[in-house]
Design a protein around this motif. Structure first.
Motif, PDB file in Angstrom:
ATOM      1  N   LEU A 143       0.939  -1.211   0.005  1.00 35.96           N
ATOM      2  CA  LEU A 143      -0.197   0.028  -0.094  1.00 35.96           C
ATOM      3  C   LEU A 143       0.731   1.177  -0.077  1.00 35.96           C
ATOM      4  O   LEU A 143       0.540   2.158  -0.985  1.00 35.96           O
ATOM      5  N   GLY A 144       1.915   1.260   0.961  1.00 37.16           N
ATOM      6  CA  GLY A 144       2.745   2.258   0.854  1.00 37.16           C
ATOM      7  C   GLY A 144       3.662   2.579  -0.282  1.00 37.16           C
ATOM      8  O   GLY A 144       3.644   3.743  -0.803  1.00 37.16           O
ATOM      9  N   ILE A 145       3.909   1.569  -0.918  1.00 38.09           N
ATOM     10  CA  ILE A 145       4.599   1.911  -2.284  1.00 38.09           C
ATOM     11  C   ILE A 145       3.765   2.375  -3.407  1.00 38.09           C
ATOM     12  O   ILE A 145       4.252   3.155  -4.212  1.00 38.09           O
ATOM     13  N   LEU A 146       2.526   1.687  -3.526  1.00 43.79           N
ATOM     14  CA  LEU A 146       1.524   2.225  -4.293  1.00 43.79           C
ATOM     15  C   LEU A 146       1.305   3.738  -4.412  1.00 43.79           C
ATOM     16  O   LEU A 146       1.092   4.461  -4.861  1.00 43.79           O
ATOM     17  N   LEU A 147       1.205   4.142  -2.888  1.00 41.65           N
ATOM     18  CA  LEU A 147       0.959   5.447  -2.671  1.00 41.65           C
ATOM     19  C   LEU A 147       1.978   6.202  -3.025  1.00 41.65           C
ATOM     20  O   LEU A 147       1.734   7.226  -3.654  1.00 41.65           O
ATOM     21  N   ALA A 148       3.188   5.827  -2.819  1.00 35.78           N
ATOM     22  CA  ALA A 148       4.230   6.915  -3.225  1.00 35.78           C
ATOM     23  C   ALA A 148       4.330   7.161  -4.537  1.00 35.78           C
ATOM     24  O   ALA A 148       4.483   7.910  -4.944  1.00 35.78           O
ATOM     25  N   GLY A 149       4.105   5.824  -5.561  1.00 36.08           N
ATOM     26  CA  GLY A 149       4.237   5.933  -6.727  1.00 36.08           C
ATOM     27  C   GLY A 149       3.123   6.765  -7.146  1.00 36.08           C
ATOM     28  O   GLY A 149       3.446   7.627  -8.403  1.00 36.08           O
ATOM     29  N   TRP A 150       1.846   6.565  -6.959  1.00 35.11           N
ATOM     30  CA  TRP A 150       0.735   7.446  -7.458  1.00 35.11           C
ATOM     31  C   TRP A 150       0.786   8.610  -7.195  1.00 35.11           C
ATOM     32  O   TRP A 150       0.457   9.740  -8.100  1.00 35.11           O
ATOM     33  N   SER A 151       1.300   9.290  -5.958  1.00 33.78           N
ATOM     34  CA  SER A 151       1.031  10.638  -5.388  1.00 33.78           C
ATOM     35  C   SER A 151       2.308  11.440  -5.965  1.00 33.78           C
ATOM     36  O   SER A 151       2.332  12.864  -6.083  1.00 33.78           O
ATOM     37  N   SER A 152       3.310  10.949  -6.649  1.00 33.88           N
ATOM     38  CA  SER A 152       4.433  11.804  -6.897  1.00 33.88           C
ATOM     39  C   SER A 152       4.458  12.394  -8.099  1.00 33.88           C
ATOM     40  O   SER A 152       5.029  13.368  -8.564  1.00 33.88           O
ATOM     41  N   ASN A 153       3.111  11.986  -8.878  1.00 29.24           N
ATOM     42  CA  ASN A 153       2.793  12.521 -10.170  1.00 29.24           C
ATOM     43  C   ASN A 153       3.750  12.685 -11.082  1.00 29.24           C
ATOM     44  O   ASN A 153       4.258  13.722 -11.809  1.00 29.24           O
ATOM     45  N   SER A 154       4.463  11.514 -11.126  1.00 25.03           N
ATOM     46  CA  SER A 154       5.780  11.396 -12.329  1.00 25.03           C
ATOM     47  C   SER A 154       5.325  10.062 -12.928  1.00 25.03           C
ATOM     48  O   SER A 154       5.061   9.093 -12.261  1.00 25.03           O
ATOM     49  N   LYS A 155       5.726   9.949 -14.350  1.00 23.13           N
ATOM     50  CA  LYS A 155       5.297   8.562 -15.092  1.00 23.13           C
ATOM     51  C   LYS A 155       6.519   7.481 -14.552  1.00 23.13           C
ATOM     52  O   LYS A 155       5.879   6.435 -14.408  1.00 23.13           O
ATOM     53  N   TYR A 156       7.528   7.805 -14.327  1.00 20.32           N
ATOM     54  CA  TYR A 156       8.549   6.771 -13.671  1.00 20.32           C
ATOM     55  C   TYR A 156       8.023   5.764 -12.542  1.00 20.32           C
ATOM     56  O   TYR A 156       7.933   4.777 -12.456  1.00 20.32           O
ATOM     57  N   THR A 157       7.609   6.967 -11.614  1.00 21.66           N
ATOM     58  CA  THR A 157       7.031   6.512 -10.066  1.00 21.66           C
ATOM     59  C   THR A 157       5.857   5.594 -10.408  1.00 21.66           C
ATOM     60  O   THR A 157       5.685   4.725  -9.734  1.00 21.66           O
ATOM     61  N   LEU A 158       5.120   6.020 -11.305  1.00 23.12           N
ATOM     62  CA  LEU A 158       3.674   5.384 -11.458  1.00 23.12           C
ATOM     63  C   LEU A 158       3.936   3.924 -12.140  1.00 23.12           C
ATOM     64  O   LEU A 158       3.465   2.908 -11.619  1.00 23.12           O
ATOM     65  N   ILE A 159       4.844   3.834 -12.844  1.00 26.93           N
ATOM     66  CA  ILE A 159       5.212   2.453 -13.454  1.00 26.93           C
ATOM     67  C   ILE A 159       5.613   1.714 -12.690  1.00 26.93           C
ATOM     68  O   ILE A 159       5.467   0.504 -12.492  1.00 26.93           O
ATOM     69  N   GLY A 160       6.776   2.118 -11.784  1.00 29.27           N
ATOM     70  CA  GLY A 160       7.547   1.583 -10.907  1.00 29.27           C
ATOM     71  C   GLY A 160       6.595   1.035  -9.789  1.00 29.27           C
ATOM     72  O   GLY A 160       6.776  -0.143  -9.538  1.00 29.27           O
ATOM     73  N   ALA A 161       5.723   1.860  -9.422  1.00 31.02           N
ATOM     74  CA  ALA A 161       4.507   1.251  -8.247  1.00 31.02           C
ATOM     75  C   ALA A 161       3.847   0.407  -8.835  1.00 31.02           C
ATOM     76  O   ALA A 161       3.456  -0.796  -8.118  1.00 31.02           O
ATOM     77  N   MET A 162       3.413   0.338 -10.137  1.00 28.74           N
ATOM     78  CA  MET A 162       2.238  -0.589 -10.712  1.00 28.74           C
ATOM     79  C   MET A 162       3.163  -1.868 -10.732  1.00 28.74           C
ATOM     80  O   MET A 162       2.616  -3.066 -10.252  1.00 28.74           O
ATOM     81  N   ARG A 163       4.189  -2.099 -11.419  1.00 24.96           N
ATOM     82  CA  ARG A 163       5.248  -3.096 -11.326  1.00 24.96           C
ATOM     83  C   ARG A 163       5.324  -3.604  -9.985  1.00 24.96           C
ATOM     84  O   ARG A 163       5.028  -4.998  -9.815  1.00 24.96           O
ATOM     85  N   SER A 164       5.792  -2.888  -8.889  1.00 25.93           N
ATOM     86  CA  SER A 164       5.884  -3.343  -7.910  1.00 25.93           C
ATOM     87  C   SER A 164       4.824  -3.880  -7.352  1.00 25.93           C
ATOM     88  O   SER A 164       4.891  -4.992  -6.592  1.00 25.93           O
ATOM     89  N   GLY A 165       3.521  -3.378  -7.386  1.00 22.83           N
ATOM     90  CA  GLY A 165       2.234  -3.710  -6.802  1.00 22.83           C
ATOM     91  C   GLY A 165       2.156  -5.310  -7.414  1.00 22.83           C
ATOM     92  O   GLY A 165       1.762  -6.229  -6.693  1.00 22.83           O
ATOM     93  N   ALA A 166       2.046  -5.425  -8.804  1.00 26.36           N
ATOM     94  CA  ALA A 166       1.684  -6.704  -9.410  1.00 26.36           C
ATOM     95  C   ALA A 166       2.607  -7.435  -8.932  1.00 26.36           C
ATOM     96  O   ALA A 166       2.166  -8.718  -8.627  1.00 26.36           O
TER      97      ALA A 166
END
Lengths: 358, 122
Positions: A143-166
């Motif tokens: 949950l923390g990792i997904l929040l971190a990726g989503w809230s940063s508002n950057s494409k890299y973090t979003l992709i990283g968080a999604m991969r990490s979540g999956a």
């Protein structure tokens, strides 16, 4: 074996002698909290140094050598440096979620950390659903990792968080099934109960073939759940800069780093608990003299030794294998590890129910 | 079950509070000693020096969604299997039969997803 329960009981009696129950409980909780905090930081410092040295050794170099003897003070220098770095807040970030994410990650690892059996009578949280609690709490980290990726508002973090979540949720199933295989054998979910059940031989030795298969599955799945080793897709640096924590700076980034190393220790500790007997010394039935000598080694030394050995294995895997692709990673979990794990669980249940040995 | 007479729930709460205290304390220290600057460009997301185009909180690849659904299915299954694994020693054959049926149905689900191609990464 020396029972550390005597020490805690003595402190408890001492406190109860001079103050009411509620105050004693509060003070004991405070002591537990401080001890937890100290152990958490000490283990983090040891592990960062350990990983660097092992990495250097595997790559035929020396690792940190300049700061202090053998580079021992390097980690302290790094901690001080990271504290003095600016905390940058970005435009357009979801400020609340951005600040909240490190709390989730650290609290999740702290809760798992408190469940580990450090020694005979040295365990902070000992629930009757202990292993299940660990499995449940480990999902808060995602949950923390997904929040971190989503809230940063950057494409890299979003992709990283999604991969990490999956990746993390997929491999959680395999770790769960490997844990279940051991629970099947031990007949209890409580952590002290599992350690106690390995009195006459660790599960890796007494658990027949299914325990060995479960051990291998657990090592692979835990490695992936930690985003480490060949499965470090979420922070694949040549594709995603740094994955979900790209936008975090200074100590904010430090929390993710800290939790990552602590998770390595926790995963090694759980592997030691489930398969290598927790703090139980090596006992070979029949060899009483040998068993007595082994009993003289204190139980925390046993636990830490096993955990450090397991971490060494994890580091060895990390620095030996190339990174996998995301389709390969998900295929490995859903088409190989999980069906194998389920089959292995049924095998273990057959062994336990009918007393089969093979 | 209990350490020196304290319930494990209390201790779990203590551990959680310890985690929060750790993060908060480190943040306060960093806030006190870290430098601050107010350059306007500093707030840009790091995308290799290029100006960001569009919003990043966008809709995302459906492949992850499929795996999330599969995860949900198997995670619930794990919840059902945990209690069975605990008492599997005592119940022996009857429990094995019941859980065997449950697992067969579940594996049928996985086989269906496999055949449909939900496990392929597209």
């Amino acid at each position: 074996m020396f029972d550390f329960g005597i020490v805690t009981k003595w402190i408890n009696d001492l406190l109860l002698g001079v103050m009411p129950q509620w105050l004693a409980t509060t003070i004991e909780c405070a002591i537990v909290g401080v001890a937890l905090l100290l152990m958490y930081s000490v283990i983090a410092i040891i592990y960062i140094f350990y990983e660097r040295k092992v990495c250097g050794w595997i790559q035929c170099r020396l690792g940190p050598m300049r700061v202090g003897p053998w580079g021992l003070l390097q980690v302290f220098a790094d901690v001080f440096k990271i504290l003095t770095k600016e905390l940058i807040t970005l435009w357009d970030t979801d400020r609340l979620l951005f600040m909240l994410a490190p709390y989730f990650v650290v609290v999740a690892s702290m809760l798992m950390f408190a469940c580990l059996p450090w020694g005979n009578g040295l365990q902070m949280i000992d629930m009757n659903i202990g292993v299940f609690f660990i499995a449940a709490v480990s999902s808060i980290g995602v949950l923390g990792i997904l929040l971190a990726g989503w809230s940063s508002n950057s494409k890299y973090t979003l992709i990283g968080a999604m991969r990490s979540g999956a990746q993390m949720v997929s491999y959680e199933i395999s770790t769960g099934i490997a844990m279940m295989t051991v629970i099947c054998l031990a007949g209890t979910m409580s952590i002290s109960g599992i350690v106690e059940a390995q009195k006459d031989g660790w599960f890796i030795f007494t658990g027949h073939i299914p325990a060995i298969i479960a051990f291998v599955i657990y090592i692979i799945a835990a490695n992936a759940e930690n985003n480490r080793g060949p499965f470090d897709l979420p922070e694949a640096e040549h594709e995603l800069t740094a994955g979900y924590h790209t936008e975090y700076s200074g100590i904010h980034f430090g929390f993710f780093y800290l939790a990552e190393y602590l998770n390595l220790f926790i995963v090694s500790g759980i592997a030691a608990l489930l398969f290598l007997g927790g703090w139980m010394p090596l006992h070979i039935s029949g060899l009483d003299a040998f068993n007595n000598v082994m009993d003289y080694i204190p139980s925390p030394v046993w636990f830490l030794g096993k955990a450090f050995f397991m971490s060494f294995v994890f580091m060895w895997i990390r620095w030996s294998f190339p990174r996998v692709r995301i389709d390969q990673m998900l295929k490995l979990e859903w088409k190989y590890l999980m069906p194998l794990g389920l089959f292995n669980l049924v095998l273990m249940a057959l062994c336990v129910s009918f007393g089969l040995h093979f | 079950m209990v350490l020196i007479g304290i319930q494990s729930t209390t201790l779990a709460v203590t551990a959680a509070i310890t985690g929060v205290v750790l993060v908060a304390a480190a943040l306060i220290i960093a806030w006190l000693i870290a430098p601050r600057s107010y350059t306007k460009k500093k707030g840009e997301p790091y995308e290799c020096g290029m100006p960001t185009r569009g919003d990043s909180m966008a809709q995302f690849h459906v492949g992850y969604y499929l795996f999330a659904i599969l995860f949900l299915m198997f995670d619930v299954e794990t919840v059902f299997l945990f209690p069975w694994a605990t008492i599997c020693k005592e119940l022996a054959a009857s429990a094995l039969l019941a859980v065997g049926t449950f697992l067969v149905i579940l594996v049928l689900g996985l086989a269906y997803a496999w055949k449909k191609g939900a496990l392929e990464w597209k």
